[in-house]
Design an enzyme around this catalytic site. Structure first.
Site, mmCIF file in Angstrom:
data_model
loop_
_atom_site.group_PDB
_atom_site.id
_atom_site.type_symbol
_atom_site.label_atom_id
_atom_site.label_comp_id
_atom_site.label_asym_id
_atom_site.label_seq_id
_atom_site.Cartn_x
_atom_site.Cartn_y
_atom_site.Cartn_z
ATOM 1 N N HIS A 287 0.811 -1.223 0.000
ATOM 2 C CA HIS A 287 0.000 0.000 0.000
ATOM 3 C C HIS A 287 0.844 1.273 0.000
ATOM 4 O O HIS A 287 0.368 2.347 -0.386
ATOM 5 C CB HIS A 287 -0.918 -0.009 1.218
ATOM 6 C CG HIS A 287 -2.142 0.861 1.086
ATOM 7 N ND1 HIS A 287 -2.239 1.899 0.183
ATOM 8 C CD2 HIS A 287 -3.331 0.849 1.760
ATOM 9 C CE1 HIS A 287 -3.425 2.486 0.304
ATOM 10 N NE2 HIS A 287 -4.102 1.862 1.251
ATOM 11 N N ASP B 118 -10.083 -5.488 -18.404
ATOM 12 C CA ASP B 118 -10.321 -6.501 -19.441
ATOM 13 C C ASP B 118 -8.983 -6.963 -20.022
ATOM 14 O O ASP B 118 -8.269 -6.181 -20.640
ATOM 15 C CB ASP B 118 -11.211 -5.890 -20.531
ATOM 16 C CG ASP B 118 -11.536 -6.858 -21.656
ATOM 17 O OD1 ASP B 118 -11.099 -8.029 -21.601
ATOM 18 O OD2 ASP B 118 -12.229 -6.439 -22.606
#
Length: 462
Positions: free
Chosen positions: A169, A385
């Protein structure tokens, strides 16, 4: 409003993994040192964030191997996002820097003897066997001198696959990660470069010289948990996932006087949950209660951050009131507190916040007496995608890892059994408080129940 069923918790399957490998950029990249911003370099961000995406079989991709396509695309993407292939080091004064070594990210190829359909109609966390779909390679999970990304692509028996990723993070927030993953998807589909070029420029979110704390910040107040909010050890925690679709949000919206104008879904849901949760916990009426939520600063700053900026770029919004005021006043009282907390985050507030972080030695945010919210529902990881279309699910891989009333509550994009898209909200409360919480939600949303009587309502408690 419905409590979501667990995602086939009883499902058991076997995952066969290849030996994990370090995947380096496809071409040589600069060997240099890049400093994190003062907004990145905080103790409260020193942890790993697990995410996962599920993809269906796509007949148009028959004969194409998702592992091969993603591995090759990842190596090419790392040419543009080459800091991810480096390692974090501690510099002078404890300041963290990325040494761009080109060593690469950790990559694992795997196969599972399970089909996507076996996960059920509702695919959302908690997931069965998640530690097999995102294997924690021994020695890879440290903050310093370790891979900054760990990725596992697992083929499913049906021809679908999962893409799981663990992020340090300190490097990025959720929107920053989405930029990287969309770039990976574009290159997997044949692009030569990301449509949005990545931007480092972490100095844009450094403290001023000299620092100037010009705003009031209660994020780092030293507070003591009141006795009324200390959990009775005899009460086990109930952890449940609640689903809010457009129907449920509209039902809450109907409770708000029309003359007050429009509120966003986030404002409505956050005010509603903060108030309902506080009522359920039944603290002392005089106790202070706080709401903390993450506020993206990308468009708030003047000038706005570059579109391709992929570092941590959020400030903390905070609302403070008493239990009595929050619970006794109508919902619009909490709504106004949420709206004001959002409005307080201006360019100057963000600069002041960064200056305070540095002058106080990068303290952790105080979460005592607080309802802490992180909204990941609109990040767009489901839209990534790789050639197989959009993901069935894309978002956090694990919830309820920390079973605590002070754990961060995440808003997660999810779909219910009817195929409706909405927001899933995992909540942990002591069992008696959870029963009161459900009753409170029922009192507002009783006409919208999906789960029948309350005995059937809690169907994903852990």
């Amino acid at each position: 409003m419905a409590i979501m069923a667990p995602s086939s918790r009883s499902l058991v399957f076997t995952v066969r993994r290849c030996e994990p490998e370090l995947l380096a950029p496809a071409k040589p990249t600069p060997h240099e040192f890049k400093q994190l911003s003062d907004l990145d370099d905080r103790d409260s961000l020193r942890f790993q964030v697990p995410n996962i995406q599920f993809y269906r079989y796509n007949p148009s991709m028959q004969g194409r191997d998702p592992v091969k396509i993603i591995r090759e695309a990842l190596a090419q993407t790392l040419v543009f996002y080459y800091p991810f292939a480096g390692r974090l080091k501690e510099g002078p004064g404890g300041k963290l820097v990325v040494e761009c070594t080109g060593e690469g990210v950790m990559f694992t190829e795997a196969d599972a003897d399970v089909s996507l359909e076996q996960f059920g109609n509702e695919i959302h966390p908690p997931f069965p066997c998640i530690d097999e779909l995102l294997y924690d390679v021994p020695g890879s999970g440290g903050m310093l001198d370790c891979p900054l990304l760990l990725i596992q692509v697992t083929r499913l028996r049906c021809g679908g696959f999962t893409f799981a990723l663990r992020l340090n993070h300190l490097m990025s927030d959720a929107p920053g990660l989405a930029l990287f993953m969309n770039a990976l998807g574009e290159i997997a589909r044949g692009a030569c470069a990301p449509s949005i070029p990545p931007v480092w420029q972490r100095e844009l979110l450094n403290a001023r010289n000299p620092p100037q704390v010009t705003c009031t910040h209660h994020e780092f107040d030293e507070l003591v948990e009141p006795q009324t909010l200390i959990i009775n050890p005899l009460h086990e925690l109930a952890c449940c996932s609640f689903f809010f679709g457009s129907t449920q949000v509209s039902a809450i919206r109907e409770k708000i006087p029309h003359h007050l104008g429009k509120y966003s879904t986030f404002e409505i849901l956050t005010a509603f949950l903060w108030r309902s949760r506080t009522i359920a916990l039944s603290p002392n009426p005089e106790d202070q209660v706080r709401l903390i939520f993450m506020n993206s600063v990308r468009a708030i700053l003047n000038p706005p951050l570059p579109r391709g900026y992929y570092g941590n770029a959020y400030a903390i919004s905070l609302a403070v009131t008493t239990v009595e005021k929050l619970c006794e006043n109508p919902l619009e009282y909490a709504l106004e507190l949420v709206r004001k907390a959002k409005a307080n985050v201006t360019d100057e507030y963000v600069r002041s916040f960064i200056d305070l972080v540095v002058t106080k030695g990068r303290p952790r945010t105080t979460i005592v007496k607080s309802f802490v919210v992180s909204n990941t529902a609109r990040v767009g990881l489901r839209d990534v995608d790789y050639g197989w279309g959009k993901a069935v699910y894309g978002g956090l891989a694990k919830i309820f890892e920390i079973q605590s009333t002070s754990a961060t509550t995440f808003y997660i994009e999810a779909m219910n059994s009817k195929g409706e898209r909405g927001i899933m909200v995992p909540v942990c409360l002591p069992t008696p408080a959870m029963e009161r919480f459900v009753r409170e939600l029922n009192s507002i949303l009783q006409d919208q129940l999906d789960g029948g009587p309350m005995s059937k309502f809690i169907i994903s408690s852990l």
